[in-house]
Enzyme design. Structure first.
Site, PDB file in Angstrom:
ATOM      1  N   ASP A 132       0.808  -1.224   0.000  1.00 52.49           N
ATOM      2  CA  ASP A 132       0.000   0.000   0.000  1.00 52.49           C
ATOM      3  C   ASP A 132       0.840   1.273   0.000  1.00 52.49           C
ATOM      4  OD1 ASP A 132      -2.250  -1.644   0.110  1.00 52.49           O
ATOM      5  OD2 ASP A 132      -2.200  -1.683   2.305  1.00 52.49           O
ATOM      6  N   GLY A 181      -4.537  -4.266  -3.813  1.00 53.87           N
ATOM      7  CA  GLY A 181      -5.527  -3.223  -4.077  1.00 53.87           C
ATOM      8  C   GLY A 181      -4.751  -1.991  -4.469  1.00 53.87           C
ATOM      9  N   HIS A 182      -4.739  -1.696  -5.767  1.00 53.43           N
ATOM     10  CA  HIS A 182      -3.939  -0.570  -6.268  1.00 53.43           C
ATOM     11  C   HIS A 182      -4.882   0.554  -6.692  1.00 53.43           C
ATOM     12  CE1 HIS A 182      -0.393  -3.496  -7.194  1.00 53.43           C
ATOM     13  NE2 HIS A 182      -0.718  -3.450  -5.918  1.00 53.43           N
ATOM     14  N   GLN A 192       1.953  -6.102  -3.238  1.00 48.60           N
ATOM     15  CA  GLN A 192       2.413  -6.207  -1.838  1.00 48.60           C
ATOM     16  C   GLN A 192       3.703  -5.378  -1.653  1.00 48.60           C
ATOM     17  OE1 GLN A 192       1.380  -9.601  -3.386  1.00 48.60           O
ATOM     18  NE2 GLN A 192      -0.489  -8.576  -2.851  1.00 48.60           N
TER      19      GLN A 192
HETATM   20  P1  GDP Z   1      -0.748   0.377  -3.551  1.00 54.14           P
HETATM   21  O1  GDP Z   1      -1.350  -0.895  -3.089  1.00 54.14           O
HETATM   22  O2  GDP Z   1       0.723   0.443  -3.319  1.00 54.14           O
HETATM   23  O3  GDP Z   1      -1.105   0.714  -4.973  1.00 54.14           O
HETATM   24  O4  GDP Z   1      -1.383   1.522  -2.643  1.00 54.14           O
HETATM   25  P2  GDP Z   1      -2.949   1.674  -2.230  1.00 54.14           P
HETATM   26  O5  GDP Z   1      -3.698   2.126  -3.418  1.00 54.14           O
HETATM   27  O6  GDP Z   1      -3.415   0.459  -1.530  1.00 54.14           O
HETATM   28  O7  GDP Z   1      -2.844   2.788  -1.123  1.00 54.14           O
HETATM   29  C1  GDP Z   1      -2.324   4.049  -1.366  1.00 54.14           C
HETATM   30  C2  GDP Z   1      -3.393   5.099  -1.065  1.00 54.14           C
HETATM   31  O8  GDP Z   1      -2.797   6.370  -0.976  1.00 54.14           O
HETATM   32  C3  GDP Z   1      -4.439   5.214  -2.170  1.00 54.14           C
HETATM   33  O9  GDP Z   1      -5.681   5.531  -1.585  1.00 54.14           O
HETATM   34  C4  GDP Z   1      -3.924   6.370  -3.012  1.00 54.14           C
HETATM   35  O10 GDP Z   1      -4.977   7.053  -3.706  1.00 54.14           O
HETATM   36  C5  GDP Z   1      -3.340   7.248  -1.944  1.00 54.14           C
HETATM   37  N1  GDP Z   1      -2.218   8.088  -2.362  1.00 54.14           N
HETATM   38  C6  GDP Z   1      -1.207   7.808  -3.223  1.00 54.14           C
HETATM   39  N2  GDP Z   1      -0.307   8.820  -3.248  1.00 54.14           N
HETATM   40  C7  GDP Z   1      -0.763   9.746  -2.374  1.00 54.14           C
HETATM   41  C8  GDP Z   1      -0.255  10.996  -1.909  1.00 54.14           C
HETATM   42  O11 GDP Z   1       0.814  11.465  -2.287  1.00 54.14           O
HETATM   43  N3  GDP Z   1      -0.991  11.652  -0.966  1.00 54.14           N
HETATM   44  C9  GDP Z   1      -2.163  11.164  -0.484  1.00 54.14           C
HETATM   45  N4  GDP Z   1      -2.811  11.883   0.438  1.00 54.14           N
HETATM   46  N5  GDP Z   1      -2.659   9.982  -0.895  1.00 54.14           N
HETATM   47  C10 GDP Z   1      -1.965   9.291  -1.817  1.00 54.14           C
HETATM   48  P1  IMO Z   2      -0.860  -4.156  -2.283  1.00 53.31           P
HETATM   49  O1  IMO Z   2      -0.430  -4.712  -3.601  1.00 53.31           O
HETATM   50  C1  IMO Z   2      -0.947  -4.573   2.065  1.00 53.31           C
HETATM   51  C2  IMO Z   2      -1.037  -8.636   3.673  1.00 53.31           C
HETATM   52  C3  IMO Z   2      -2.284  -9.053   4.417  1.00 53.31           C
HETATM   53  C4  IMO Z   2      -1.692 -10.006   5.429  1.00 53.31           C
HETATM   54  C5  IMO Z   2      -0.592 -10.701   4.627  1.00 53.31           C
HETATM   55  C6  IMO Z   2      -1.000 -12.044   4.044  1.00 53.31           C
HETATM   56  O2  IMO Z   2      -2.163  -3.434  -2.318  1.00 53.31           O
HETATM   57  O3  IMO Z   2       0.221  -3.381  -1.633  1.00 53.31           O
HETATM   58  P2  IMO Z   2      -2.525 -12.721   1.978  1.00 53.31           P
HETATM   59  O4  IMO Z   2      -3.977 -12.454   1.710  1.00 53.31           O
HETATM   60  O5  IMO Z   2      -1.621 -12.195   0.929  1.00 53.31           O
HETATM   61  O6  IMO Z   2      -2.255 -14.165   2.294  1.00 53.31           O
HETATM   62  O7  IMO Z   2      -2.227 -11.925   3.344  1.00 53.31           O
HETATM   63  O8  IMO Z   2      -0.267  -9.811   3.571  1.00 53.31           O
HETATM   64  N1  IMO Z   2      -1.255  -8.126   2.297  1.00 53.31           N
HETATM   65  C7  IMO Z   2      -1.183  -6.828   1.964  1.00 53.31           C
HETATM   66  N2  IMO Z   2      -0.990  -5.739   2.714  1.00 53.31           N
HETATM   67  N3  IMO Z   2      -1.042  -4.451   0.722  1.00 53.31           N
HETATM   68  C8  IMO Z   2      -1.201  -5.543  -0.050  1.00 53.31           C
HETATM   69  O9  IMO Z   2      -1.168  -5.485  -1.399  1.00 53.31           O
HETATM   70  C9  IMO Z   2      -1.320  -6.802   0.564  1.00 53.31           C
HETATM   71  N4  IMO Z   2      -1.495  -8.063   0.094  1.00 53.31           N
HETATM   72  C10 IMO Z   2      -1.436  -8.861   1.170  1.00 53.31           C
HETATM   73  O10 IMO Z   2      -2.915  -7.960   5.023  1.00 53.31           O
HETATM   74  O11 IMO Z   2      -1.076  -9.279   6.454  1.00 53.31           O
HETATM   75 MG    MG Z   3      -2.870  -1.566  -1.813  1.00 49.37          MG
END
Ligand code: GDP
Ligand code: IMO
Ligand code: MG
Length: 428
Positions: free
Chosen positions: A13, A40-41, A224
């Protein structure tokens, strides 16, 4: 630098989706090569939010090829839903530009059930996403897995389901006391996916080999983060795939010498979802403030993310593990109006200092962070797209991180939207 890996340097994340979407403009192909719908991207374009679990984050750019590689564990239920939602929004206009490897393993209903049963009935919770990831990779390793190519042959598919259910139903019914599955029900549910996947199935490794010969630009989208890696992460509180850059090659079929550079993504602080050690975690009102300002709630499960200060010890280790050439620092705006910000520069445990994480996750969970104080900045960096417009103390924070990490920060993110970005060095 035609081929670039994008890797999360923390516990996931980090904002990989935003960076991939941003860089996709200059790429030809975006490839997912590990993980599954546990990812979840999030991409935000002009205020509209799109969360992708399986489809590569380049999909919003019409002319790009998006590939799901052999290393992904693919849930066809999620894929079907995601594709239909994207199509409804006007994306995936050309089905030929979306490809799924025939070698990718399928997530089956019993994988999801076993994942959930273990988490709810087992003694030690990992805090998984419940998406069946662990059980699917176990089947791959034990050679019981069912691949996309197997679904294309009705007899092979039927036979493999029967073989699997003998064991899976025994565990589900006898060990967990729950209800097993009937082969015909699974077949009925999965046959329509044959039609869907027929449109997309390809020898994706061959496609990538040819694309490399044609000097196409490829982005490899990591899911991840480094400390969720099955080998290098905080085992057993990890996911079930290798998340480090080394797996780009095996998860896509592209040889390692074709990966020209690796960009590391990290937040200005740290978060983690699920159980496991987290040395800089803040279980107080500062942690709550980061969570609320940064909207730190899971994109896949909606769970509140645990929040803490930037941990230079783990990120430095991640830089080494992945061979990071440049960094993207995300979510700088979350620290707007913080009076003080802290960076963890080392750990202490029983009088011993650590500048790399201890091998034992148990020891890591006991480590105390050694914190360095930095002054916050008054005012807001939200939406800033030029370095010179940043407040002096924000520049100081960035410079100190670069000094501690020994790698340049090429991209600074100041908000969720595509445009809220400072690009100091273009990766392509
Ligand atoms: P990923 O799994 O690495 O793609 O990241 P996620 O999408 O799960 O989580 C990142 C969150 O931060 C998302 O809700 C993005 O929209 C948000 N985000 C990304 N860059 C920024 C930033 O520079 N500032 C803020 N406030 N939110 C951001
Ligand atoms: P992105 O790509 C954050 C975490 C779960 C749990 C562990 C194992 O959005 O960064 P799993 O379902 O993979 O067997 O869970 O890994 N986890 C993540 N945490 N971002 C993710 O993906 C994750 N994918 C798995 O919360 O701790
Ligand atoms: Mg994510």
């Amino acid at each position: 630098m035609p081929n670039i890996g994008i890797i999360g340097l923390q516990w996931g994340d980090e904002g990989k989706g935003k960076v991939i979407d941003l860089l996709s403009k200059d790429a030809d192909i975006v490839v997912r090569y590990q993980g599954g719908a546990n990812a979840g991207h999030t991409i935000v374009v002009q205020g509209e939010k799109i969360i992708l679990h399986l489809v590569p984050s380049g999909i919003l750019h019409e002319s790009k090829y998006c590939v799901i590689g052999n290393g992904v564990v693919l849930d066809p239920v999620v894929l079907e839903k995601e594709i239909s939602e994207l199509k409804a929004k006007g994306f995936i206009k050309d089905d030929k530009k979306f490809m799924v490897s025939g070698l990718a393993h399928l997530i089956m209903p019993y994988h999801k059930k076993l994942d959930i049963l273990r988490e709810s009935k087992g003694k030690k919770r990992i805090g998984t996403t419940g998406r069946g990831i662990g059980p699917a990779y176990e089947d791959k390793a034990s050679r019981m897995g069912i691949r996309v190519i197997d679904l294309m042959d009705p007899d092979v598919f039927k036979e493999k389901i029967k073989q699997n259910l003998e064991i899976k139903n025994f565990i589900i019914e006898k060990y967990y006391g729950d209800q097993g599955f009937k082969a015909q029900d699974i077949i009925k549910q999965y046959v329509p996916f044959r039609k869907l996947l027929k449109k997309y199935i390809a020898d994706t490794a061959d496609f990538l080999h040819k694309s490399i010969e044609e000097h196409k630009k490829i982005l490899f989208e990591g899911a991840q983060g480094t400390f969720l890696d099955i080998d290098h992460g905080t085992y057993p509180y990890v996911t079930s795939s290798n998340t480090v850059a080394g797996n780009i090659a095996s998860g896509s079929g592209v040889p390692p010498n074709c990966i020209d550079s690796v960009l590391g993504i990290c937040k200005a602080y740290t978060t983690r979802v699920g159980e496991g050690p987290f040395p800089t975690e803040l279980k107080d009102e500062i942690g709550d403030r980061i969570r609320e300002v940064g909207r730190e709630y899971g994109s896949t499960t909606g769970r509140p993310r645990r929040c803490g200060w930037f941990d230079a010890v783990t990120v430095k280790r991640a830089i080494k593990l992945n061979g990071i050439n440049g960094l993207c620092l995300m979510k700088l705006d979350v620290f707007d109006n913080f009076k003080k910000i802290f960076i963890c520069t080392g750990y202490e445990l029983n009088g011993k200092k650590y500048d790399i994480p201890p091998m034992s996750s148990y020891e890591l969970s006991k480590c105390n962070p050694i914190l360095e104080e930095m002054p916050g900045w008054k005012g807001s960096v939200i939406g800033i797209d030029e370095y010179k417009k940043l407040p002096p103390n924000a520049k100081k924070y960035i410079a100190r991180l670069e000094e501690l990490l020994g790698v340049r920060i090429d991209i600074i993110s100041t908000g969720p939207d595509r445009d809220s970005t400072i690009v100091l060095k273009k990766p392509f």
